[in-house]
Design a protein around this motif. Structure first.
Motif, PDB file in Angstrom:
ATOM      1  N   UNK A  46      72.220  21.798  16.901  1.00 36.49           N
ATOM      2  CA  UNK A  46      72.966  20.549  16.799  1.00 36.49           C
ATOM      3  C   UNK A  46      73.374  20.445  15.333  1.00 36.49           C
ATOM      4  N   UNK A  47      74.648  20.274  15.088  1.00 37.18           N
ATOM      5  CA  UNK A  47      75.163  20.250  13.723  1.00 37.18           C
ATOM      6  C   UNK A  47      75.362  18.846  13.169  1.00 37.18           C
ATOM      7  N   UNK A  48      75.531  17.853  14.045  1.00 36.97           N
ATOM      8  CA  UNK A  48      75.843  16.518  13.549  1.00 36.97           C
ATOM      9  C   UNK A  48      75.271  15.447  14.478  1.00 36.97           C
ATOM     10  N   UNK A  49      74.801  14.369  13.869  1.00 36.26           N
ATOM     11  CA  UNK A  49      74.367  13.184  14.593  1.00 36.26           C
ATOM     12  C   UNK A  49      75.117  12.002  14.001  1.00 36.26           C
ATOM     13  N   UNK A  50      75.594  11.122  14.877  1.00 35.88           N
ATOM     14  CA  UNK A  50      76.287   9.926  14.409  1.00 35.88           C
ATOM     15  C   UNK A  50      75.941   8.759  15.316  1.00 35.88           C
ATOM     16  N   UNK A  51      75.781   7.583  14.710  1.00 36.02           N
ATOM     17  CA  UNK A  51      75.580   6.351  15.465  1.00 36.02           C
ATOM     18  C   UNK A  51      76.633   5.354  15.031  1.00 36.02           C
ATOM     19  N   UNK A  52      77.275   4.727  16.029  1.00 36.46           N
ATOM     20  CA  UNK A  52      78.284   3.698  15.780  1.00 36.46           C
ATOM     21  C   UNK A  52      77.815   2.388  16.411  1.00 36.46           C
ATOM     22  N   UNK A  53      77.998   1.302  15.661  1.00 37.16           N
ATOM     23  CA  UNK A  53      77.629  -0.034  16.116  1.00 37.16           C
ATOM     24  C   UNK A  53      78.922  -0.837  16.195  1.00 37.16           C
ATOM     25  N   UNK A  54      79.296  -1.242  17.403  1.00 35.84           N
ATOM     26  CA  UNK A  54      80.574  -1.920  17.632  1.00 35.84           C
ATOM     27  C   UNK A  54      81.740  -1.104  17.070  1.00 35.84           C
ATOM     28  N   UNK A  55      81.676   0.217  17.237  1.00 38.94           N
ATOM     29  CA  UNK A  55      82.744   1.103  16.814  1.00 38.94           C
ATOM     30  C   UNK A  55      82.706   1.535  15.359  1.00 38.94           C
ATOM     31  N   UNK A  56      81.811   0.968  14.556  1.00 38.51           N
ATOM     32  CA  UNK A  56      81.726   1.306  13.136  1.00 38.51           C
ATOM     33  C   UNK A  56      80.526   2.216  12.889  1.00 38.51           C
ATOM     34  N   UNK A  57      80.755   3.331  12.178  1.00 38.77           N
ATOM     35  CA  UNK A  57      79.677   4.279  11.882  1.00 38.77           C
ATOM     36  C   UNK A  57      78.623   3.617  10.996  1.00 38.77           C
ATOM     37  N   UNK A  58      77.358   3.689  11.431  1.00 35.15           N
ATOM     38  CA  UNK A  58      76.258   3.151  10.628  1.00 35.15           C
ATOM     39  C   UNK A  58      75.404   4.266  10.044  1.00 35.15           C
ATOM     40  N   UNK A  59      75.458   5.458  10.650  1.00 31.73           N
ATOM     41  CA  UNK A  59      74.766   6.624  10.101  1.00 31.73           C
ATOM     42  C   UNK A  59      75.475   7.872  10.609  1.00 31.73           C
ATOM     43  N   UNK A  60      75.545   8.854   9.734  1.00 36.95           N
ATOM     44  CA  UNK A  60      76.094  10.158  10.091  1.00 36.95           C
ATOM     45  C   UNK A  60      75.255  11.182   9.346  1.00 36.95           C
ATOM     46  N   UNK A  61      74.713  12.152  10.074  1.00 37.83           N
ATOM     47  CA  UNK A  61      73.847  13.156   9.464  1.00 37.83           C
ATOM     48  C   UNK A  61      74.300  14.547   9.868  1.00 37.83           C
ATOM     49  N   UNK A  62      74.351  15.433   8.892  1.00 39.04           N
ATOM     50  CA  UNK A  62      74.674  16.831   9.148  1.00 39.04           C
ATOM     51  C   UNK A  62      73.353  17.591   9.247  1.00 39.04           C
ATOM     52  N   UNK A  63      73.170  18.323  10.339  1.00 46.90           N
ATOM     53  CA  UNK A  63      71.925  19.053  10.566  1.00 46.90           C
ATOM     54  C   UNK A  63      72.158  20.540  10.338  1.00 46.90           C
ATOM     55  N   UNK A  64      71.098  21.267   9.967  1.00 45.60           N
ATOM     56  CA  UNK A  64      71.190  22.684   9.616  1.00 45.60           C
ATOM     57  C   UNK A  64      70.152  23.488  10.399  1.00 45.60           C
ATOM     58  N   UNK A  65      70.250  24.832  10.371  1.00 46.18           N
ATOM     59  CA  UNK A  65      69.310  25.660  11.142  1.00 46.18           C
ATOM     60  C   UNK A  65      67.838  25.404  10.832  1.00 46.18           C
TER      61      UNK A  65
END
Length: 107
Positions: A46-65
């Motif tokens: 999994x390379x990326x995780x993102x959470x949106x609250x009412x359409x607005x990004x509240x967290x975005x994380x880039x994951x690595x091996x």
């Protein structure tokens, strides 16, 4: 399809800071480990995780091996208005999984 677990309150007061914990069951194969035939297993992370609250990004994380199998992410959000939280995991081999939870903000 991977299995996602999301732990968060269903309701909150306006302005309250809530904790959200998200975990997804995924092998997170690095591409360096040898398979039964001695050849490296293909990378599948999994390379990326993102959470949106009412359409607005509240967290975005880039994951690595180096990230563990079944990545677990905990974070905090300030409850402002009722609405959906959308959790999206994106990875190799066209992997995408989206889960949605509703947050009710009540006085």
């Amino acid at each position: 399809m991977a299995s996602a677990l999301i732990h968060m309150p269903a309701t909150a007061k306006p302005g309250e800071i809530i904790e959200i914990r998200a975990l997804i069951a995924h092998t997170m194969e690095t591409g360096f480990r040898p398979g039964p035939d001695g050849k490296p297993l293909p990378r599948d992370i999994i390379r990326k995780f993102e959470c949106r609250y009412n359409g607005k990004a509240v967290i975005s994380a880039e994951l690595h091996p180096a990230m563990s199998a079944n990545p677990y992410i905990a974070f905090y959000v300030k409850a402002t208005t009722s609405g959906p939280l959308e959790f999206t995991w994106t990875g190799d081999n066209a992997f995408t999984q989206t889960e949605q939870r509703q947050l009710q903000v009540q006085p």
